[in-house]
Design a protein around this motif. Structure first.
Motif, PDB file in Angstrom:
ATOM      1  N   LEU A   1     -36.547 -31.589 -49.263  1.00  0.00           N
ATOM      2  CA  LEU A   1     -37.323 -32.076 -48.213  1.00  0.00           C
ATOM      3  C   LEU A   1     -36.719 -32.957 -47.310  1.00  0.00           C
ATOM      4  CD1 LEU A   1     -40.444 -32.934 -50.656  1.00  0.00           C
ATOM      5  CD2 LEU A   1     -40.304 -31.182 -48.736  1.00  0.00           C
ATOM      6  N   ARG A   2     -35.705 -34.009 -47.827  1.00  0.00           N
ATOM      7  CA  ARG A   2     -35.017 -34.887 -47.144  1.00  0.00           C
ATOM      8  C   ARG A   2     -33.928 -34.087 -46.265  1.00  0.00           C
ATOM      9  NH1 ARG A   2     -34.883 -40.471 -47.977  1.00  0.00           N
ATOM     10  NH2 ARG A   2     -36.627 -40.780 -49.797  1.00  0.00           N
ATOM     11  N   VAL A   3     -33.241 -33.083 -46.549  1.00  0.00           N
ATOM     12  CA  VAL A   3     -32.410 -32.197 -45.848  1.00  0.00           C
ATOM     13  C   VAL A   3     -33.103 -31.443 -44.476  1.00  0.00           C
ATOM     14  CG1 VAL A   3     -31.009 -30.325 -45.712  1.00  0.00           C
ATOM     15  CG2 VAL A   3     -30.840 -31.737 -47.746  1.00  0.00           C
ATOM     16  N   ALA A   4     -34.192 -31.006 -44.755  1.00  0.00           N
ATOM     17  CA  ALA A   4     -35.221 -30.396 -43.764  1.00  0.00           C
ATOM     18  C   ALA A   4     -35.500 -31.400 -42.876  1.00  0.00           C
ATOM     19  CB  ALA A   4     -36.364 -29.665 -44.447  1.00  0.00           C
ATOM     20  N   ASP A   5     -35.963 -32.619 -43.331  1.00  0.00           N
ATOM     21  CA  ASP A   5     -36.421 -33.783 -42.364  1.00  0.00           C
ATOM     22  C   ASP A   5     -35.320 -34.295 -41.504  1.00  0.00           C
ATOM     23  OD1 ASP A   5     -38.579 -35.788 -41.438  1.00  0.00           O
ATOM     24  OD2 ASP A   5     -36.973 -37.022 -42.263  1.00  0.00           O
ATOM     25  N   ALA A   6     -33.935 -34.155 -42.346  1.00  0.00           N
ATOM     26  CA  ALA A   6     -32.804 -34.870 -41.437  1.00  0.00           C
ATOM     27  C   ALA A   6     -32.210 -33.842 -40.369  1.00  0.00           C
ATOM     28  CB  ALA A   6     -31.889 -35.326 -42.537  1.00  0.00           C
ATOM     29  N   THR A   7     -32.089 -32.648 -40.883  1.00  0.00           N
ATOM     30  CA  THR A   7     -31.509 -31.646 -40.034  1.00  0.00           C
ATOM     31  C   THR A   7     -32.271 -30.781 -39.140  1.00  0.00           C
ATOM     32  OG1 THR A   7     -31.447 -29.883 -41.802  1.00  0.00           O
ATOM     33  CG2 THR A   7     -29.832 -31.666 -41.695  1.00  0.00           C
ATOM     34  N   GLY A   8     -33.774 -30.497 -39.592  1.00  0.00           N
ATOM     35  CA  GLY A   8     -34.294 -29.482 -38.753  1.00  0.00           C
ATOM     36  C   GLY A   8     -33.966 -28.164 -39.118  1.00  0.00           C
ATOM     37  N   LEU A   9     -33.282 -28.012 -40.328  1.00  0.00           N
ATOM     38  CA  LEU A   9     -32.939 -26.678 -40.809  1.00  0.00           C
ATOM     39  C   LEU A   9     -33.652 -26.606 -42.214  1.00  0.00           C
ATOM     40  CD1 LEU A   9     -28.999 -26.822 -40.308  1.00  0.00           C
ATOM     41  CD2 LEU A   9     -30.733 -25.717 -38.839  1.00  0.00           C
ATOM     42  N   GLN A  10     -33.800 -25.217 -42.555  1.00  0.00           N
ATOM     43  CA  GLN A  10     -34.147 -24.923 -43.872  1.00  0.00           C
ATOM     44  C   GLN A  10     -33.294 -24.664 -44.886  1.00  0.00           C
ATOM     45  OE1 GLN A  10     -37.507 -25.651 -44.725  1.00  0.00           O
ATOM     46  NE2 GLN A  10     -37.725 -26.593 -42.440  1.00  0.00           N
ATOM     47  N   PRO A  11     -32.978 -25.169 -46.088  1.00  0.00           N
ATOM     48  CA  PRO A  11     -32.181 -24.897 -47.031  1.00  0.00           C
ATOM     49  C   PRO A  11     -32.395 -23.475 -47.539  1.00  0.00           C
ATOM     50  CG  PRO A  11     -32.826 -27.120 -47.579  1.00  0.00           C
ATOM     51  CD  PRO A  11     -33.784 -26.765 -46.321  1.00  0.00           C
ATOM     52  N   ALA A  12     -33.619 -23.021 -47.725  1.00  0.00           N
ATOM     53  CA  ALA A  12     -34.260 -21.548 -48.165  1.00  0.00           C
ATOM     54  C   ALA A  12     -35.116 -21.138 -46.996  1.00  0.00           C
ATOM     55  CB  ALA A  12     -34.664 -21.632 -49.609  1.00  0.00           C
ATOM     56  N   PRO A  13     -34.770 -20.729 -45.879  1.00  0.00           N
ATOM     57  CA  PRO A  13     -35.861 -20.220 -44.834  1.00  0.00           C
ATOM     58  C   PRO A  13     -36.788 -19.320 -45.552  1.00  0.00           C
ATOM     59  CG  PRO A  13     -33.335 -20.064 -44.135  1.00  0.00           C
ATOM     60  CD  PRO A  13     -33.392 -20.373 -45.636  1.00  0.00           C
ATOM     61  N   GLY A  14     -38.190 -19.632 -45.549  1.00  0.00           N
ATOM     62  CA  GLY A  14     -39.107 -18.851 -46.012  1.00  0.00           C
ATOM     63  C   GLY A  14     -39.541 -18.880 -47.198  1.00  0.00           C
ATOM     64  N   ALA A  15     -38.901 -19.665 -48.026  1.00  0.00           N
ATOM     65  CA  ALA A  15     -38.948 -19.735 -49.439  1.00  0.00           C
ATOM     66  C   ALA A  15     -38.641 -21.193 -49.907  1.00  0.00           C
ATOM     67  CB  ALA A  15     -38.528 -18.646 -50.191  1.00  0.00           C
ATOM     68  N   ALA A  16     -39.248 -21.533 -51.018  1.00  0.00           N
ATOM     69  CA  ALA A  16     -38.592 -22.845 -51.795  1.00  0.00           C
ATOM     70  C   ALA A  16     -37.082 -22.683 -52.254  1.00  0.00           C
ATOM     71  CB  ALA A  16     -39.629 -23.140 -52.940  1.00  0.00           C
ATOM     72  N   LEU A  17     -36.232 -23.808 -52.290  1.00  0.00           N
ATOM     73  CA  LEU A  17     -34.955 -23.762 -52.906  1.00  0.00           C
ATOM     74  C   LEU A  17     -35.129 -23.435 -54.255  1.00  0.00           C
ATOM     75  CD1 LEU A  17     -32.001 -23.932 -51.667  1.00  0.00           C
ATOM     76  CD2 LEU A  17     -32.358 -26.379 -51.978  1.00  0.00           C
ATOM     77  N   ARG A  18     -34.303 -22.452 -54.597  1.00  0.00           N
ATOM     78  CA  ARG A  18     -34.159 -22.379 -56.212  1.00  0.00           C
ATOM     79  C   ARG A  18     -32.637 -22.827 -56.445  1.00  0.00           C
ATOM     80  NH1 ARG A  18     -33.963 -16.590 -57.384  1.00  0.00           N
ATOM     81  NH2 ARG A  18     -33.264 -16.321 -55.267  1.00  0.00           N
ATOM     82  N   VAL A  19     -32.618 -23.118 -57.761  1.00  0.00           N
ATOM     83  CA  VAL A  19     -31.622 -23.651 -58.363  1.00  0.00           C
ATOM     84  C   VAL A  19     -31.092 -22.801 -59.749  1.00  0.00           C
ATOM     85  CG1 VAL A  19     -32.731 -25.434 -59.547  1.00  0.00           C
ATOM     86  CG2 VAL A  19     -30.322 -25.692 -58.995  1.00  0.00           C
TER      87      VAL A  19
END
Length: 447
Positions: free
Chosen positions: A121-139
């Motif tokens: 959430l923090r990365v998407a808010d700060a960058t406007g980019l999606q860490p995992a486009p179209g899905a939740a980021l898995r680990v």
């Protein structure tokens, strides 16, 4: 979330056909002039000797055990199961030091998953980019051997290209000296060492990285799209203890850092540009079959005294010498663009980490300094990995990227830096990385 990666070999193994090589020195005994080197072919005894830098089973080449990458390789070569993917077997063995590792506790996996949600959430808010486009980021939370196993698979296309380019021209040109015993010996060594050492060295390189990697992006090499981000939890917690840092703060820092890289490489044209440069570099190595001969110079194979072997160790004591690989003109032409792009990416990641971390992590300043020192204090074998892949990741390059990011923000704010990955033509040239104003002026030109 997924558990420790499976141990089954993946498809399209670039080292297929090397699994059955149990002894990389087999066949030397028949080469004229090597009658006194019978012990070289016996690697089954891997005990330490009383000699300085000794390494049992290597005869006069005992000092090779002192070289981290080569020593690791020798120690684990014989332990790889026949028929197995030896690159992965060697990687796993080196990663965990030959000791069985415990699986990651399920409760720890859940904790990391929760931190990843915050980071995403923090990365998407700060960058406007999606860490995992179209899905939740898995680990994927793994131990060291799990990190190594996953990375060998993720880097498989690069290692396959390296294998093909370096082994393509291993046979030396001996037309001028067809009956030269020395040339015959060197031809045998070159032909023998090349394919085997390259296949196993890739596993050894990854295994060494796995000993200290915190996440999947210890190197800025794109991972396959759609795969989970990678956290090597034993290394993260060990780093916290060594530096007396709050373990939860370090875990959150690593999750944010990995999420930023996932966001950057989640942009198709960015991942494609970096992957293309890395693959082109890996595919363009030239092998110099006479490199070993040049290194040996006037070495006399009939002189088997300690001084002769000490010199041989000195001359052949590095992986690049053993592989005989030389950087080609095509690679030299790629390097400026590759290093500039990687510098811009690392500068962007570091700037974004500072933006997010300063507000999110209480001990961020102290923690960030420790982690950046951890990043640049690479071992010789780490540097070998970087050089094989065409990466320049010393402090100068990190500072170059930081200066670029700072220069853009000073002139155009964070929104200006955010344009870095918004269009394929916005990726900077080498000259622009060193002069942020040039980059801003160019991307503002009408298209």
């Amino acid at each position: 979330m997924s558990g420790d990666p499976p141990t089954e070999d993946g498809p399209d193994d670039p080292f297929e056909g090397l699994e059955g090589i149990d002894d990389p020195f087999e066949g030397l005994e028949g080469i004229e002039g090597l009658e006194g080197l019978e012990g070289l072919g016996d690697l089954s005894d891997t005990g330490e000797t009383d000699e300085p830098g000794g390494f049992g089973g290597l005869g006069g080449f005992g000092g090779l055990g002192d070289i981290p990458l080569i020593g690791d390789l020798m120690r684990t070569l014989q332990s790889a199961a026949p028929g197995a993917n030896q690159a992965r077997e060697v990687g796993r063995a080196i990663a965990c030091g030959g000791v069985s590792e415990p699986n990651i506790d399920p409760s720890e996996r859940i904790t990391i998953e929760q931190l990843v949600r915050v980071a995403e959430l923090r990365v998407a808010d700060a960058t406007g980019l999606q860490p995992a486009p179209g899905a939740a980021l898995r680990v994927e939370v793994v131990n060291r051997s799990g990190w190594s196993d996953r990375t060998v698979g993720d880097y498989e296309h690069l290692f396959g290209a390296l294998n093909k380019s370096i082994t393509a021209s291993l046979d030396p040109d001996r037309d001028d000296t067809p009956d030269d015993p020395m040339a015959a010996m060197l031809a045998g060594i070159t032909k023998m060492i090349g394919p085997t050492m390259l296949a196993l060295t890739t596993g050894a390189m990854v295994g060494r990285l796995a000993q200290h990697a915190l996440g999947g992006y210890v190197l800025p090499v794109p991972r396959p799209a759609g795969k989970p981000m990678l956290i090597a939890l034993p290394n993260v917690d060990e780093f916290s203890r060594e530096w007396s840092l709050d373990a939860d703060d370090v875990r959150l820092w690593v999750c944010v850092h990995e999420a930023v890289y996932c966001a950057v490489f989640g942009v198709d044209h960015v991942r494609g540009a970096v992957s293309d440069l890395l693959l082109r570099h890996a595919s363009a190595f030239e092998s110099n079959p006479r490199r070993i001969e040049e290194l040996l110079g006037d070495f006399d194979p009939g002189d088997l005294g300690p001084e002769a072997f000490a010199r041989l160790q000195s001359e052949l004591g590095s992986p690049d010498a053993l592989l005989g690989a030389v950087r080609s003109p095509a690679q030299e032409a790629l390097l400026p663009r590759m290093t500039a792009l990687v510098a811009a990416i690392t500068g962007y990641v570091d700037f974004t980490m500072d933006r997010i971390g300063a507000d999110l992590i209480g001990s961020y300043d102290r923690l960030s300094e420790a982690l950046r020192r951890h990043r640049v204090e690479a071992s010789a074998s780490d540097r070998f990995v970087e050089r094989l892949l065409g990466l320049e990741l010393d402090q100068t390059q990190y500072e170059r990227g930081a200066a670029f990011a700072a220069g853009v923000v000073e002139r155009a704010g964070t929104d200006g830096l955010g344009r870095l990955f918004s269009h394929p033509e916005n990726l900077p040239t080498p000259a622009e990385v060193d002069a942020a104003g040039l980059w801003l002026a160019r991307i503002d030109l009408p298209r």
